[in-house]
Design a protein around this motif. Structure first.
Motif, PDB file in Angstrom:
ATOM      1  N   THR A   1       0.819  -1.198  -0.143  1.00  0.00           N
ATOM      2  CA  THR A   1      -0.138  -0.066  -0.190  1.00  0.00           C
ATOM      3  C   THR A   1       0.874   1.174   0.074  1.00  0.00           C
ATOM      4  O   THR A   1       0.529   2.180  -0.616  1.00  0.00           O
ATOM      5  N   LEU A   2       1.839   1.126   0.805  1.00  0.00           N
ATOM      6  CA  LEU A   2       2.881   2.362   0.801  1.00  0.00           C
ATOM      7  C   LEU A   2       3.323   2.357  -0.769  1.00  0.00           C
ATOM      8  O   LEU A   2       3.367   3.725  -1.117  1.00  0.00           O
ATOM      9  N   ARG A   3       3.831   1.405  -1.370  1.00  0.00           N
ATOM     10  CA  ARG A   3       4.167   1.675  -2.612  1.00  0.00           C
ATOM     11  C   ARG A   3       3.139   2.276  -3.589  1.00  0.00           C
ATOM     12  O   ARG A   3       3.405   2.998  -4.634  1.00  0.00           O
TER      13      ARG A   3
ATOM     14  N   LEU B   1      -1.790   5.948   7.072  1.00  0.00           N
ATOM     15  CA  LEU B   1      -0.833   6.272   5.696  1.00  0.00           C
ATOM     16  C   LEU B   1      -1.310   7.017   4.693  1.00  0.00           C
ATOM     17  O   LEU B   1      -0.837   8.168   4.290  1.00  0.00           O
ATOM     18  N   GLY B   2      -2.569   6.608   4.287  1.00  0.00           N
ATOM     19  CA  GLY B   2      -3.619   7.390   3.422  1.00  0.00           C
ATOM     20  C   GLY B   2      -3.776   8.683   3.688  1.00  0.00           C
ATOM     21  O   GLY B   2      -3.471   9.716   3.017  1.00  0.00           O
ATOM     22  N   ARG B   3      -3.985   8.949   5.111  1.00  0.00           N
ATOM     23  CA  ARG B   3      -4.552  10.389   5.408  1.00  0.00           C
ATOM     24  C   ARG B   3      -3.261  11.252   5.670  1.00  0.00           C
ATOM     25  O   ARG B   3      -3.174  12.430   5.052  1.00  0.00           O
ATOM     26  N   TYR B   4      -2.038  10.453   5.836  1.00  0.00           N
ATOM     27  CA  TYR B   4      -0.711  11.271   5.812  1.00  0.00           C
ATOM     28  C   TYR B   4      -0.419  11.623   4.361  1.00  0.00           C
ATOM     29  O   TYR B   4       0.016  12.991   4.077  1.00  0.00           O
ATOM     30  N   TYR B   5      -0.596  10.667   3.420  1.00  0.00           N
ATOM     31  CA  TYR B   5      -0.203  11.209   2.125  1.00  0.00           C
ATOM     32  C   TYR B   5      -1.247  12.128   1.412  1.00  0.00           C
ATOM     33  O   TYR B   5      -0.880  13.006   0.784  1.00  0.00           O
ATOM     34  N   SER B   6      -2.331  12.282   2.171  1.00  0.00           N
ATOM     35  CA  SER B   6      -3.315  13.059   1.519  1.00  0.00           C
ATOM     36  C   SER B   6      -3.112  14.562   2.212  1.00  0.00           C
ATOM     37  O   SER B   6      -3.479  15.475   1.350  1.00  0.00           O
ATOM     38  N   ARG B   7      -2.713  14.456   3.317  1.00  0.00           N
ATOM     39  CA  ARG B   7      -2.806  15.806   4.139  1.00  0.00           C
ATOM     40  C   ARG B   7      -1.389  16.353   4.578  1.00  0.00           C
ATOM     41  O   ARG B   7      -1.177  17.663   4.802  1.00  0.00           O
ATOM     42  N   HIS B   8      -0.143  15.531   4.745  1.00  0.00           N
ATOM     43  CA  HIS B   8       0.749  16.178   5.145  1.00  0.00           C
ATOM     44  C   HIS B   8       2.105  15.663   4.483  1.00  0.00           C
ATOM     45  O   HIS B   8       2.898  15.885   5.252  1.00  0.00           O
ATOM     46  N   TYR B   9       2.020  15.037   3.560  1.00  0.00           N
ATOM     47  CA  TYR B   9       3.011  14.687   2.923  1.00  0.00           C
ATOM     48  C   TYR B   9       4.410  15.322   2.932  1.00  0.00           C
ATOM     49  O   TYR B   9       4.136  16.632   2.427  1.00  0.00           O
ATOM     50  N   LYS B  10       5.520  14.967   3.442  1.00  0.00           N
ATOM     51  CA  LYS B  10       6.774  15.768   3.118  1.00  0.00           C
ATOM     52  C   LYS B  10       6.445  17.268   3.737  1.00  0.00           C
ATOM     53  O   LYS B  10       6.905  18.285   3.104  1.00  0.00           O
ATOM     54  N   GLN B  11       5.628  17.153   4.953  1.00  0.00           N
ATOM     55  CA  GLN B  11       5.563  18.632   5.264  1.00  0.00           C
ATOM     56  C   GLN B  11       6.561  19.676   5.668  1.00  0.00           C
ATOM     57  O   GLN B  11       6.363  20.707   5.905  1.00  0.00           O
TER      58      GLN B  11
END
Ligand code: SER
Length: 337
Positions: free
Chosen positions: A98-100, A163-173
């Motif tokens: 899923t991460l990939r 993880l999905g929430r992270y990629y959606s909202r905070h990715y590489k903040q």
């Protein structure tokens, strides 16, 4: 020029079967990725079929180079019973895979400048109630209660929601110039029942197995106690939910993971119904204490009011309608064929 398309991982699985059939002919090319070749009914419906693993980085790189994807339905997973026998493999597929796929979606978004919609089926297995007394008392649980899953699969699903929430909202903040390009949306599915396929490796499998066996007039040994109760749903409602969630304007969504419910008979009530409908069928109960233990940690019902409020989720099939208008008419002719 890269070719546009919708990507479906795990397309050959139970949900994939229904989703590919629904999306085929809707005008957008379908690209699939599954560890096994698609069956003869599905393969002609897709524009391009990749056979391989979601954990294969070089395969994903090739797909990125060849296709411009703006929508991913990431269905590939090892289900809960199978995952308990092979927890490391489960983690590799369910989490690393899923991460990939999230990274794939982010890079797709960076390459064409639009957010990539990422639709993800989470599960009732994300919950973990400590004991039966609590399960009975808890009734309909909300998305934020009892999140202590006891299975590898449940842990994987719960973490991937995050993880999905992270990629959606905070990715590489903290990185200058980086911005999330993934629009992640997920549903926690109840146990799903398809008329077209039977599941393998799940713990809610007793319900679809019982119905399919009854429709064939075969004897079935149910591996849970008659009082076992979890939410269940007919596959067409599950597919409809994924498609509807994908279409909602993002500002309407207050969550990234939504409960869904449809009906929740006990295993004994389900037995009474199917034996009433198929008099040649017989269902005996022979409890597998370990699988029972998993089901005893899943809620009896879930509160899906957030999905109803934010994106108009409304299942078409209650139990009676699911049996009479979907399962029986579809399973029986196939069985005869
Ligand atoms: N049906 C799944 C399973 O039993 C739950 O998501 O594993």
């Amino acid at each position: 020029m890269r070719k546009p398309g919708i990507l479906i991982t795990g397309a050959g699985g139970e949900i994939g079967h229904g989703l590919v059939a629904r999306l085929a002919g809707a005008g957008r090319p379908i690209i699939t990725l599954d560890v096994s070749a698609l069956d003869g009914a599905l393969a002609p419906l897709v524009s391009r079929e990749f056979t391989g693993s979601i954990t294969d980085a070089s395969l994903l790189d090739r797909m990125l180079a060849e296709f411009e994807v703006d929508r991913v339905f990431h269905l590939a997973a090892l289900l809960s019973t199978r995952s308990e026998f092979a927890p490391i493999s489960a983690h590799e597929v369910n989490v690393d895979g899923t991460l990939r796929m999230l990274e794939f979606a982010q890079r797709q978004g960076e390459s064409h400048g639009r957010p990539v919609l990422f639709v993800y089926p989470s599960s009732i297995a994300a919950y973990g109630l400590p004991d039966l007394a609590t399960k009975r008392r808890a009734g309909r649980v909300t998305e934020d209660e009892y999140l202590q899953p006891t299975t590898m699969y449940g842990c994987n699903k719960l973490y991937c929601e995050q993880l999905g929430r992270y990629y959606s909202r905070h990715y590489k903040q903290l990185s200058a110039g980086a911005a999330p390009r993934v629009d992640f949306r997920s549903v926690r599915f109840p146990g799903l029942i398809s008329a077209v396929t039977v599941p393998s490796g799940g713990t809610s499998d007793y319900a679809p197995e019982m119905i399919h066996a009854a429709a064939r007039g075969a004897a079935y040994e149910c591996f849970v106690r008659p009082d076992t109760t979890i939410p269940l749903m007919a596959m067409p409602d599950a597919i409809e939910a994924l498609l509807r969630l994908a279409e909602v304007p993002r500002p309407q969504l207050q969550r990234t993971a939504y409960n869904l419910a449809a009906f929740n008979p006990s295993a004994g009530e389900l037995r009474d119904l199917v034996v009433g409908l198929f008099p040649q069928a017989s269902v005996a109960f022979r409890v597998d204490a370990k699988r029972q233990g998993i089901l005893d940690t899943w809620p009896m019902d879930v509160d899906d009011s957030a999905a109803r409020r934010d994106w108009g989720f409304a299942p078409a099939y209650g139990l009676q309608r699911a049996l009479h208008e979907y399962l029986i008419p579809t399973i029986v002719p196939r069985g005869r064929g």
